[in-house]
Design a protein around this motif. Structure first.
Motif, PDB file in Angstrom:
ATOM      1  N   UNK A 112     -10.747 -10.386  49.446  1.00 52.05           N
ATOM      2  CA  UNK A 112     -10.399  -9.872  50.767  1.00 52.05           C
ATOM      3  C   UNK A 112      -9.401 -10.785  51.478  1.00 52.05           C
ATOM      4  N   UNK A 113      -9.652 -12.080  51.427  1.00 49.00           N
ATOM      5  CA  UNK A 113      -8.744 -13.030  52.081  1.00 49.00           C
ATOM      6  C   UNK A 113      -7.373 -12.999  51.416  1.00 49.00           C
ATOM      7  N   UNK A 146      -0.675  -9.600  52.947  1.00 44.33           N
ATOM      8  CA  UNK A 146      -0.139  -8.622  53.894  1.00 44.33           C
ATOM      9  C   UNK A 146       0.899  -9.248  54.824  1.00 44.33           C
ATOM     10  N   UNK A 147       0.854 -10.556  55.013  1.00 50.30           N
ATOM     11  CA  UNK A 147       1.838 -11.215  55.859  1.00 50.30           C
ATOM     12  C   UNK A 147       3.245 -11.090  55.280  1.00 50.30           C
ATOM     13  N   UNK A 148       3.348 -11.021  53.946  1.00 45.92           N
ATOM     14  CA  UNK A 148       4.659 -10.919  53.305  1.00 45.92           C
ATOM     15  C   UNK A 148       4.910  -9.542  52.684  1.00 45.92           C
ATOM     16  N   UNK A 149       3.830  -8.825  52.407  1.00 50.05           N
ATOM     17  CA  UNK A 149       3.941  -7.533  51.713  1.00 50.05           C
ATOM     18  C   UNK A 149       3.223  -6.498  52.562  1.00 50.05           C
ATOM     19  N   UNK A 150       3.945  -5.877  53.474  1.00 50.65           N
ATOM     20  CA  UNK A 150       3.336  -5.040  54.507  1.00 50.65           C
ATOM     21  C   UNK A 150       3.033  -3.643  53.958  1.00 50.65           C
ATOM     22  N   UNK A 151       1.934  -3.556  53.232  1.00 59.23           N
ATOM     23  CA  UNK A 151       1.464  -2.301  52.662  1.00 59.23           C
ATOM     24  C   UNK A 151       0.030  -2.090  53.153  1.00 59.23           C
ATOM     25  N   UNK A 152      -0.257  -0.877  53.621  1.00 58.59           N
ATOM     26  CA  UNK A 152      -1.557  -0.614  54.240  1.00 58.59           C
ATOM     27  C   UNK A 152      -2.711  -0.813  53.265  1.00 58.59           C
ATOM     28  N   UNK A 157     -14.299  -7.850  53.370  1.00 58.31           N
ATOM     29  CA  UNK A 157     -15.071  -8.637  54.338  1.00 58.31           C
ATOM     30  C   UNK A 157     -16.307  -7.884  54.812  1.00 58.31           C
ATOM     31  N   UNK A 158     -16.188  -6.567  54.971  1.00 60.99           N
ATOM     32  CA  UNK A 158     -17.331  -5.771  55.397  1.00 60.99           C
ATOM     33  C   UNK A 158     -18.440  -5.784  54.348  1.00 60.99           C
ATOM     34  N   UNK A 159     -18.085  -5.913  53.089  1.00 64.33           N
ATOM     35  CA  UNK A 159     -19.092  -6.009  52.030  1.00 64.33           C
ATOM     36  C   UNK A 159     -19.663  -7.420  51.914  1.00 64.33           C
ATOM     37  N   UNK A 160     -18.795  -8.432  51.966  1.00 61.76           N
ATOM     38  CA  UNK A 160     -19.211  -9.786  51.624  1.00 61.76           C
ATOM     39  C   UNK A 160     -20.082 -10.437  52.695  1.00 61.76           C
ATOM     40  N   UNK A 214     -13.190  -7.428  61.294  1.00 64.70           N
ATOM     41  CA  UNK A 214     -12.191  -7.303  60.234  1.00 64.70           C
ATOM     42  C   UNK A 214     -11.072  -6.360  60.644  1.00 64.70           C
ATOM     43  N   UNK A 215     -11.434  -5.284  61.340  1.00 64.69           N
ATOM     44  CA  UNK A 215     -10.400  -4.360  61.807  1.00 64.69           C
ATOM     45  C   UNK A 215      -9.505  -5.020  62.844  1.00 64.69           C
ATOM     46  N   UNK A 216     -10.116  -5.812  63.760  1.00 67.10           N
ATOM     47  CA  UNK A 216      -9.308  -6.533  64.738  1.00 67.10           C
ATOM     48  C   UNK A 216      -8.371  -7.525  64.078  1.00 67.10           C
ATOM     49  N   UNK A 217      -8.880  -8.230  63.047  1.00 67.41           N
ATOM     50  CA  UNK A 217      -8.013  -9.154  62.317  1.00 67.41           C
ATOM     51  C   UNK A 217      -6.874  -8.415  61.639  1.00 67.41           C
ATOM     52  N   UNK A 218      -7.184  -7.246  61.082  1.00 68.27           N
ATOM     53  CA  UNK A 218      -6.127  -6.456  60.454  1.00 68.27           C
ATOM     54  C   UNK A 218      -5.074  -6.010  61.451  1.00 68.27           C
ATOM     55  N   UNK A 219      -5.507  -5.610  62.643  1.00 74.50           N
ATOM     56  CA  UNK A 219      -4.546  -5.199  63.675  1.00 74.50           C
ATOM     57  C   UNK A 219      -3.674  -6.373  64.112  1.00 74.50           C
ATOM     58  N   UNK A 220      -4.268  -7.549  64.225  1.00 75.46           N
ATOM     59  CA  UNK A 220      -3.484  -8.732  64.597  1.00 75.46           C
ATOM     60  C   UNK A 220      -2.446  -9.052  63.533  1.00 75.46           C
TER      61      UNK A 220
END
Length: 341
Positions: free
Chosen positions: A251-252, A258-264, A274-277, A306-312
């Motif tokens: 997950x990490x 994602x910082x360099x490869x912006x794919x959803x 993260x939601x599983x672990x 995790x969703x908030x981190x993804x949005x950030x």
């Protein structure tokens, strides 16, 4: 048909002339030709032969499945192998007929023909693998799966489609597990399967960079990595620590990439991992003392975090993206055209 052929030849000569004059590079000329072919294919109705190809492939696949479900045991081994081999050959020839111009180096294939050819190549790979499996002993699974993987990869190279790439993914994990089972190195534990599947997911992630269907390749990679990280849990609590550690690491890794490869797909895989672990780790650390309601609350909080981190991360990536000024040349050259030679 003659007018269309003359138009294509005239277009090819014109593009070749622009390349010789230095107006376009060879790569730019190929890109222009591919874009024109796609526009023509999208603007014209599908040919009846292409529609019949889709319907025929679907009927053949349905017929093979029905035959295997209801009458397979009544057939002799020779009949099974012959039937599946005939399906594989016919589907392969149909795929070559649809995508043959690409294989002969005569330029890109229209999208509709490429999809028909890719679907038929998948059917050919599945039928060939089943034919070899029927010809060999029942406990010999590695050779048929490796044959199916090789044919699926060749079919995808000839006619790249999302269906073909998914077939390659399924064949790759099937072949991997078959080889592990035949080598006898796994025993009764799922840990070796899990570690091998995580490694396979990482290989798919590295290969997805150069694939035409990049997002589909990333879906396969992330799915394999997360599923492989969760597999050790099937052995009980013996490898629970390793399982949620691997899941967190995957997950990490997705969130960092994602910082360099912006794919959803990457941000989605990071949130799911993260939601599983995290709930698994809390359940393990508390020896299962946490109640069901509290566990649901923890899962909800982790999912929100995790969703908030993804949005950030998404917002940060969007802010780093260069913003072209009015009238400036974009990444494709002046006025959105091709790069200047």
């Amino acid at each position: 048909m003659v007018n269309t052929r003359n138009t294509e030849e005239a277009r090819t000569r014109a593009l070749r002339g622009l390349v010789e004059q230095g107006t376009l590079t060879a790569e730019q000329a190929r890109a222009v030709e591919a874009a024109l072919r796609e526009a023509e294919d999208a603007g014209s109705p599908a040919r009846w032969t292409e529609i019949i190809g889709f319907v025929g492939g679907g009927l053949v696949f349905a017929g093979v499945v029905s035959l295997m479900a209801f009458s397979w045991e009544d057939l002799a081994r020779t009949a099974r192998v012959g039937l599946l081999a005939a399906v594989a050959v016919l589907a392969g020839l149909g795929g070559l007929a649809a995508a043959g111009t690409r294989l002969l180096g005569r330029g890109p294939v229209p999208d509709t023909r490429r999809r028909v050819g890719g679907t038929l190549f998948v059917l050919a790979a599945v039928a060939a693998g089943l034919a070899l499996g029927s010809a060999l002993e029942p406990d010999t699974a590695a050779a048929p799966t490796l044959l199916g993987l090789a044919l699926a990869a060749l079919g995808y190279a000839a006619a790249p489609t999302a269906v073909g790439l998914l077939a390659c993914g399924a064949a790759s994990v099937w072949a991997l597990w078959s080889v592990l089972e035949e080598t006898g190195l796994t025993g009764s534990e799922t840990l070796p399967y899990g570690l091998a599947t995580v490694a396979l997911g990482l290989l798919w992630g590295a290969a997805a960079v150069r694939l035409p269907n990049q997002r589909t390749g990333l879906v396969v990679a992330a799915g394999f990595a997360l599923f492989g990280a969760q597999l050790p849990l099937f052995d009980g609590q013996d490898h629970a620590l390793l399982s949620y550690t691997l899941t967190t690491a995957v997950a990490v890794l997705c969130l960092v990439l994602y910082r360099w490869w912006r794919v959803w797909v990457l941000i989605g895989a990071g949130v799911v991992g993260l939601t599983l672990a995290v709930p698994e780790a809390i359940w393990d650390w508390t020896d299962g003392a946490i109640g069901g309601a509290l566990l649901l609350l923890v899962v909800g909080l982790v999912l929100l975090a995790a969703s908030g981190l993804g949005l950030l991360l998404h917002r940060g990536a969007a802010q780093q993206r260069p913003r072209p000024t009015a009238g400036a040349a974009g990444p494709e050259g002046p006025a959105g055209g091709l790069p200047a030679a």
